[in-house]
Design a protein around this motif. Sequence first.
Motif, short mmCIF file in Angstrom:
data_model
loop_
_atom_site.label_atom_id
_atom_site.label_comp_id
_atom_site.label_asym_id
_atom_site.label_seq_id
_atom_site.Cartn_x
_atom_site.Cartn_y
_atom_site.Cartn_z
N GLU A 296 103.17 59.55 -54.38
CA GLU A 296 104.58 59.92 -54.18
C GLU A 296 105.12 59.38 -52.85
O GLU A 296 106.26 58.90 -52.78
N GLY A 297 104.29 59.42 -51.82
CA GLY A 297 104.69 58.90 -50.51
C GLY A 297 104.92 57.40 -50.54
O GLY A 297 105.90 56.89 -49.97
N VAL A 298 104.03 56.68 -51.24
CA VAL A 298 104.17 55.22 -51.35
C VAL A 298 105.41 54.85 -52.17
O VAL A 298 106.15 53.93 -51.82
N ILE A 299 105.66 55.61 -53.24
CA ILE A 299 106.89 55.38 -54.05
C ILE A 299 108.12 55.59 -53.17
O ILE A 299 109.06 54.78 -53.20
N ALA A 300 108.13 56.67 -52.38
CA ALA A 300 109.28 56.97 -51.51
C ALA A 300 109.52 55.82 -50.52
O ALA A 300 110.66 55.39 -50.32
N ALA A 301 108.43 55.29 -49.94
CA ALA A 301 108.56 54.16 -49.01
C ALA A 301 109.12 52.94 -49.73
O ALA A 301 109.99 52.23 -49.20
N GLY A 302 108.63 52.71 -50.94
CA GLY A 302 109.11 51.57 -51.73
C GLY A 302 110.59 51.69 -52.07
O GLY A 302 111.35 50.71 -51.92
N ILE A 303 111.01 52.87 -52.51
CA ILE A 303 112.43 53.08 -52.84
C ILE A 303 113.30 52.90 -51.59
O ILE A 303 114.38 52.32 -51.67
N ALA A 304 112.80 53.37 -50.45
CA ALA A 304 113.56 53.20 -49.19
C ALA A 304 113.79 51.72 -48.90
O ALA A 304 114.89 51.32 -48.51
N LEU A 305 112.76 50.89 -49.12
CA LEU A 305 112.90 49.45 -48.88
C LEU A 305 113.88 48.81 -49.87
O LEU A 305 114.59 47.87 -49.51
N VAL A 306 113.88 49.30 -51.12
CA VAL A 306 114.83 48.78 -52.11
C VAL A 306 116.26 49.18 -51.74
O VAL A 306 117.20 48.40 -51.89
N LEU A 307 116.41 50.41 -51.22
CA LEU A 307 117.73 50.92 -50.85
C LEU A 307 118.34 50.18 -49.65
O LEU A 307 119.54 49.94 -49.61
N LEU A 308 117.48 49.83 -48.69
CA LEU A 308 117.99 49.24 -47.45
C LEU A 308 118.43 47.79 -47.68
O LEU A 308 117.72 47.03 -48.34
N PRO A 309 119.58 47.41 -47.14
CA PRO A 309 120.07 46.03 -47.34
C PRO A 309 119.40 45.05 -46.38
O PRO A 309 120.02 44.50 -45.48
N LEU A 310 118.10 44.83 -46.57
CA LEU A 310 117.33 44.00 -45.63
C LEU A 310 116.91 42.67 -46.25
O LEU A 310 115.98 42.03 -45.77
N GLY A 311 117.56 42.29 -47.36
CA GLY A 311 117.25 40.99 -47.96
C GLY A 311 116.30 41.09 -49.14
O GLY A 311 115.67 42.12 -49.37
N GLN A 312 116.19 39.97 -49.85
CA GLN A 312 115.44 39.94 -51.12
C GLN A 312 113.95 40.20 -50.93
O GLN A 312 113.32 40.87 -51.74
N THR A 313 113.38 39.67 -49.85
CA THR A 313 111.93 39.82 -49.64
C THR A 313 111.56 41.28 -49.47
O THR A 313 110.58 41.76 -50.05
N VAL A 314 112.34 42.01 -48.68
CA VAL A 314 112.08 43.43 -48.44
C VAL A 314 112.25 44.23 -49.74
O VAL A 314 111.45 45.12 -50.05
N THR A 315 113.27 43.87 -50.53
CA THR A 315 113.48 44.52 -51.83
C THR A 315 112.28 44.29 -52.73
O THR A 315 111.81 45.21 -53.40
N LEU A 316 111.77 43.07 -52.72
CA LEU A 316 110.60 42.72 -53.53
C LEU A 316 109.38 43.54 -53.10
O LEU A 316 108.68 44.10 -53.94
N ILE A 317 109.15 43.62 -51.79
CA ILE A 317 108.03 44.42 -51.27
C ILE A 317 108.20 45.88 -51.70
O ILE A 317 107.23 46.55 -52.09
N GLY A 318 109.45 46.37 -51.65
CA GLY A 318 109.75 47.73 -52.08
C GLY A 318 109.35 47.98 -53.52
O GLY A 318 108.71 48.99 -53.84
N LEU A 319 109.68 47.03 -54.41
CA LEU A 319 109.34 47.17 -55.83
C LEU A 319 107.82 47.20 -56.03
O LEU A 319 107.30 47.99 -56.83
N ILE A 320 107.11 46.34 -55.30
CA ILE A 320 105.64 46.32 -55.41
C ILE A 320 105.08 47.66 -54.93
O ILE A 320 104.17 48.22 -55.55
N LEU A 321 105.64 48.20 -53.84
CA LEU A 321 105.18 49.51 -53.34
C LEU A 321 105.44 50.63 -54.34
O LEU A 321 104.59 51.51 -54.52
N VAL A 322 106.59 50.59 -55.01
CA VAL A 322 106.87 51.60 -56.04
C VAL A 322 105.80 51.52 -57.13
O VAL A 322 105.25 52.54 -57.57
N GLY A 323 105.46 50.29 -57.54
CA GLY A 323 104.40 50.10 -58.54
C GLY A 323 103.06 50.62 -58.06
O GLY A 323 102.35 51.33 -58.78
N LEU A 324 102.71 50.29 -56.82
CA LEU A 324 101.44 50.76 -56.23
C LEU A 324 101.40 52.29 -56.18
O LEU A 324 100.38 52.91 -56.48
N GLY A 325 102.53 52.89 -55.79
CA GLY A 325 102.60 54.35 -55.70
C GLY A 325 102.48 55.03 -57.06
O GLY A 325 101.91 56.12 -57.18
#
Length: 196
Positions: free
Chosen positions: A85-114
């Motif tokens: 749940e914690g890893v999913i939350a971190a991933g969603i936070a990265l997807v939410l933040l407007p920090l560019g495509q790479t960060v969004t991509l990392i966020g999606l991978i983290l949601v999957g890992l979580g």
Amino acid sequence: EPLTLRQIFAIPGAKAVMVTFFCYCALEQTAILWASSYLTLHRGVPPQTAAGFASLFCIGITVGRGASGFLTMKLSDSQMIRLGEGVIAAGIALVLLPLGQTVTLIGLILVGLGCAPIYPCVIHSTPAHFGAERSQAVIGVQMASAYVGTCLMPPLFGLIAAHLSVALFPVYLLALLACMTLMHERLLRQTRPLSK
């Protein structure tokens, strides 16, 4: 004698575990089905690239399931679920933040890992929460609620995307995660005498 649905619902923690499973499967399936649309329509990622990005979510789950097997030697089911749940939350936070495509991509991978440890750990912990004699019946209703979450919630997000905005994708995932986390904690409180 098999338990009736009414008897299963009366078991402390049964409703909480059903909602936990419903939310988990809803989150996972919504992420799988809508990640590429979100990336293309909201983040301006070309469709082919977005499809590749979205597939990394599934790779995140696969890699995470492999890693989870080793982590379960050190952590309990409830610790594994909380970690997920914690890893999913971190991933969603990265997807939410407007920090560019790479960060969004990392966020999606983290949601999957979580997501990886949650499904197997919820199933595995059922006998500890509900007793071996009732676990088969409880797993049955868990699977039913999982299918309902899988079938119902991604199309619901489709309606939200069509009538409001596809930009709400990470907010929708966050709402499902919050509900899942609350219900899992309630499950632990309601079944503590058995599971400890």
